[in-house]
Design a protein around this motif. Structure first.
Motif, short mmCIF file in Angstrom:
data_model
loop_
_atom_site.label_atom_id
_atom_site.label_comp_id
_atom_site.label_asym_id
_atom_site.label_seq_id
_atom_site.Cartn_x
_atom_site.Cartn_y
_atom_site.Cartn_z
N SER A 74 -3.73 0.04 -4.65
CA SER A 74 -3.86 -0.47 -6.12
C SER A 74 -2.78 0.20 -6.90
N VAL A 75 -2.54 1.60 -6.80
CA VAL A 75 -1.65 1.94 -7.84
C VAL A 75 -0.33 1.74 -7.15
N GLY A 76 0.13 1.54 -5.67
CA GLY A 76 1.30 1.15 -5.29
C GLY A 76 2.03 2.18 -4.55
N ILE A 77 0.99 3.17 -3.97
CA ILE A 77 1.65 4.19 -3.21
C ILE A 77 1.28 3.68 -1.68
N LYS A 78 2.65 3.48 -0.85
CA LYS A 78 2.56 2.88 0.39
C LYS A 78 2.79 3.98 1.27
N ALA A 79 2.29 4.19 2.52
CA ALA A 79 2.39 5.05 3.35
C ALA A 79 3.24 4.77 4.25
#
Length: 79
Positions: A74-79
């Motif tokens: 939801s914050v936009g941090i992608k792994a």
């Protein structure tokens, strides 16, 4: 001197000379026979409690991981 005391004295004399191993397999077997083992029902009860605890902890860890994953997405941090 009792028989046990004579035996201990003999073992101690041998130990001072370095001729005896203090922890032999035979002594280990004697100690195992002296153990008071729990009854079968009690063992199964504690086995069940342990398995239940493991399942609950696995579910808790899964929930925490899922929560953080959704938070990061939801914050936009992608792994």
């Amino acid at each position: 001197m009792t028989r046990e005391q004579k035996k201990q004295a003999k073992l101690q004399a041998k130990a001072e000379k370095g001729q005896v191993k203090l922890y032999t397999f035979r002594n280990w077997i004697k100690e195992i026979k002296r153990v008071i083992w729990p009854k079968s029902a009690k063992s199964w009860k504690w086995f069940g409690i342990t398995i239940l605890f493991l399942v609950l902890m696995a579910a808790f860890c899964f929930a925490i991981t899922l929560g953080f994953s959704s938070l990061w997405n939801s914050v936009g941090i992608k792994a």
